[in-house]
Design a protein around this motif. Structure first.
Motif, PDB file in Angstrom:
ATOM      1  N   MET A 160       0.716  -1.184  -0.073  1.00  0.00           N
ATOM      2  CA  MET A 160       0.014  -0.032  -0.026  1.00  0.00           C
ATOM      3  C   MET A 160       0.792   1.311   0.057  1.00  0.00           C
ATOM      4  N   THR A 161       1.967   1.199   0.795  1.00  0.00           N
ATOM      5  CA  THR A 161       2.941   2.415   0.745  1.00  0.00           C
ATOM      6  C   THR A 161       3.419   2.536  -0.546  1.00  0.00           C
ATOM      7  N   TYR A 162       3.644   1.566  -1.304  1.00  0.00           N
ATOM      8  CA  TYR A 162       4.134   1.683  -2.625  1.00  0.00           C
ATOM      9  C   TYR A 162       3.051   2.298  -3.745  1.00  0.00           C
ATOM     10  N   LEU A 163       1.844   2.096  -3.600  1.00  0.00           N
ATOM     11  CA  LEU A 163       1.028   2.713  -4.259  1.00  0.00           C
ATOM     12  C   LEU A 163       1.043   4.099  -4.046  1.00  0.00           C
ATOM     13  N   VAL A 164       0.985   4.795  -2.597  1.00  0.00           N
ATOM     14  CA  VAL A 164       0.811   5.950  -2.177  1.00  0.00           C
ATOM     15  C   VAL A 164       2.072   6.714  -2.834  1.00  0.00           C
ATOM     16  N   THR A 165       3.106   6.085  -2.577  1.00  0.00           N
ATOM     17  CA  THR A 165       4.510   6.828  -2.956  1.00  0.00           C
ATOM     18  C   THR A 165       4.624   7.152  -4.343  1.00  0.00           C
ATOM     19  N   PHE A 166       4.153   5.886  -5.286  1.00  0.00           N
ATOM     20  CA  PHE A 166       4.522   6.327  -6.704  1.00  0.00           C
ATOM     21  C   PHE A 166       3.187   6.903  -7.282  1.00  0.00           C
ATOM     22  N   HIS A 167       2.115   6.804  -6.948  1.00  0.00           N
ATOM     23  CA  HIS A 167       0.800   7.107  -7.609  1.00  0.00           C
ATOM     24  C   HIS A 167       0.291   8.087  -6.752  1.00  0.00           C
ATOM     25  N   TRP A 168       0.844   8.983  -5.865  1.00  0.00           N
ATOM     26  CA  TRP A 168       0.204   9.918  -5.286  1.00  0.00           C
ATOM     27  C   TRP A 168      -0.665  10.970  -5.928  1.00  0.00           C
ATOM     28  N   GLY A 169      -0.104  11.321  -7.210  1.00  0.00           N
ATOM     29  CA  GLY A 169      -0.691  12.348  -8.097  1.00  0.00           C
ATOM     30  C   GLY A 169      -2.178  11.867  -8.479  1.00  0.00           C
ATOM     31  N   TRP A 170      -2.271  10.640  -9.057  1.00  0.00           N
ATOM     32  CA  TRP A 170      -3.458  10.084  -9.408  1.00  0.00           C
ATOM     33  C   TRP A 170      -4.257   9.843  -8.197  1.00  0.00           C
ATOM     34  N   LEU A 171      -3.769   9.426  -6.997  1.00  0.00           N
ATOM     35  CA  LEU A 171      -4.837   9.403  -5.819  1.00  0.00           C
ATOM     36  C   LEU A 171      -5.441  10.749  -5.468  1.00  0.00           C
ATOM     37  N   VAL A 172      -4.516  11.928  -5.375  1.00  0.00           N
ATOM     38  CA  VAL A 172      -5.040  12.965  -5.236  1.00  0.00           C
ATOM     39  C   VAL A 172      -6.133  13.399  -6.230  1.00  0.00           C
ATOM     40  N   GLY A 173      -5.765  13.046  -7.653  1.00  0.00           N
ATOM     41  CA  GLY A 173      -6.382  13.356  -8.724  1.00  0.00           C
ATOM     42  C   GLY A 173      -8.085  12.873  -8.466  1.00  0.00           C
ATOM     43  N   PRO A 206      -2.538 -12.228  -9.675  1.00  0.00           N
ATOM     44  CA  PRO A 206      -1.286 -12.078  -9.649  1.00  0.00           C
ATOM     45  C   PRO A 206      -0.362 -10.852 -10.604  1.00  0.00           C
ATOM     46  N   GLY A 207       0.681 -10.345 -10.145  1.00  0.00           N
ATOM     47  CA  GLY A 207       1.470  -9.676 -11.091  1.00  0.00           C
ATOM     48  C   GLY A 207       0.794  -8.281 -11.265  1.00  0.00           C
ATOM     49  N   ARG A 208       0.786  -7.885 -12.607  1.00  0.00           N
ATOM     50  CA  ARG A 208       0.716  -6.504 -12.903  1.00  0.00           C
ATOM     51  C   ARG A 208      -0.809  -6.264 -12.789  1.00  0.00           C
ATOM     52  N   PRO A 209      -1.808  -7.211 -13.414  1.00  0.00           N
ATOM     53  CA  PRO A 209      -3.170  -7.138 -13.118  1.00  0.00           C
ATOM     54  C   PRO A 209      -3.785  -6.832 -11.920  1.00  0.00           C
ATOM     55  N   GLY A 210      -3.087  -7.728 -10.774  1.00  0.00           N
ATOM     56  CA  GLY A 210      -3.363  -7.341  -9.513  1.00  0.00           C
ATOM     57  C   GLY A 210      -2.879  -6.268  -8.978  1.00  0.00           C
ATOM     58  N   TYR A 211      -1.853  -5.593  -9.326  1.00  0.00           N
ATOM     59  CA  TYR A 211      -1.412  -4.302  -8.845  1.00  0.00           C
ATOM     60  C   TYR A 211      -2.326  -3.174  -9.501  1.00  0.00           C
ATOM     61  N   TRP A 212      -2.874  -3.358 -10.532  1.00  0.00           N
ATOM     62  CA  TRP A 212      -3.594  -2.354 -11.305  1.00  0.00           C
ATOM     63  C   TRP A 212      -5.149  -2.427 -10.574  1.00  0.00           C
ATOM     64  N   LEU A 213      -5.504  -3.817 -10.191  1.00  0.00           N
ATOM     65  CA  LEU A 213      -6.681  -3.892  -9.580  1.00  0.00           C
ATOM     66  C   LEU A 213      -6.656  -3.202  -8.208  1.00  0.00           C
ATOM     67  N   ASP A 214      -5.574  -3.456  -7.494  1.00  0.00           N
ATOM     68  CA  ASP A 214      -5.506  -2.704  -6.005  1.00  0.00           C
ATOM     69  C   ASP A 214      -5.519  -1.207  -6.269  1.00  0.00           C
ATOM     70  N   LEU A 215      -4.830  -0.695  -7.174  1.00  0.00           N
ATOM     71  CA  LEU A 215      -4.486   0.888  -7.598  1.00  0.00           C
ATOM     72  C   LEU A 215      -5.826   1.229  -7.938  1.00  0.00           C
ATOM     73  N   GLY A 216      -6.801   0.665  -8.859  1.00  0.00           N
ATOM     74  CA  GLY A 216      -8.128   0.986  -9.171  1.00  0.00           C
ATOM     75  C   GLY A 216      -8.924   0.899  -7.915  1.00  0.00           C
ATOM     76  N   LEU A 217      -8.953   0.037  -7.021  1.00  0.00           N
ATOM     77  CA  LEU A 217      -9.678   0.127  -5.715  1.00  0.00           C
ATOM     78  C   LEU A 217      -9.553   1.179  -4.968  1.00  0.00           C
ATOM     79  N   VAL A 218      -8.081   1.422  -4.908  1.00  0.00           N
ATOM     80  CA  VAL A 218      -7.873   2.751  -3.857  1.00  0.00           C
ATOM     81  C   VAL A 218      -8.293   3.976  -4.539  1.00  0.00           C
ATOM     82  N   MET A 219      -8.145   4.036  -5.859  1.00  0.00           N
ATOM     83  CA  MET A 219      -8.636   5.133  -6.452  1.00  0.00           C
ATOM     84  C   MET A 219     -10.155   5.160  -6.425  1.00  0.00           C
ATOM     85  N   PHE A 220     -10.918   4.296  -6.473  1.00  0.00           N
ATOM     86  CA  PHE A 220     -12.389   4.193  -6.444  1.00  0.00           C
ATOM     87  C   PHE A 220     -12.788   4.687  -5.062  1.00  0.00           C
ATOM     88  N   ALA A 221     -12.057   4.162  -4.243  1.00  0.00           N
ATOM     89  CA  ALA A 221     -12.544   4.464  -2.553  1.00  0.00           C
ATOM     90  C   ALA A 221     -12.263   5.982  -2.442  1.00  0.00           C
TER      91      ALA A 221
END
Length: 98
Positions: free
Chosen positions: A1-14, A59-74
């Motif tokens: 989760m920290t990785y998502l926030v660190t590298f995609h903070w701009g998308w999350l704030v957006g 697994p892998g990249r699709p799982g990563y994008w799923l996690d990122l998408g769910l965090v952005m949706f929340a």
């Protein structure tokens, strides 16, 4: 989760700011919402996606994008809630006394 926030903070704030704007506008909009049946199906879909993400079934990249998408949706939904609450608070403060 920290990785998502660190590298995609701009998308999350957006997504949070987009939700804030959508929540602000949604109070003014008087259109019909989704039906109860559709809302239930969408809720089941979101719950299933959350369960898949928590069980790490993708697994892998699709799982990563799923996690990122769910965090952005929340964050988008949180922004919608705060935006509509702020709009209601601002409008209700400026109503003339009857």
């Amino acid at each position: 989760m920290t990785y998502l926030v660190t590298f995609h903070w701009g998308w999350l704030v957006g997504s949070l700011l987009l939700g804030l704007a959508a929540g602000w506008v949604a109070v003014v909009q008087r259109g019909q919402g989704v039906s109860k049946v559709t809302a239930r199906w969408l809720s089941l879909l979101v719950a299933a996606l959350i369960a898949v993400a928590l069980a790490r079934l993708v697994p892998g990249r699709p799982g990563y994008w799923l996690d990122l998408g769910l965090v952005m949706f929340a964050l988008y939904l949180a922004g919608c809630a705060v935006g509509s609450w702020l709009r209601d608070w601002v409008v209700s403060r400026h109503r003339p006394a009857a």
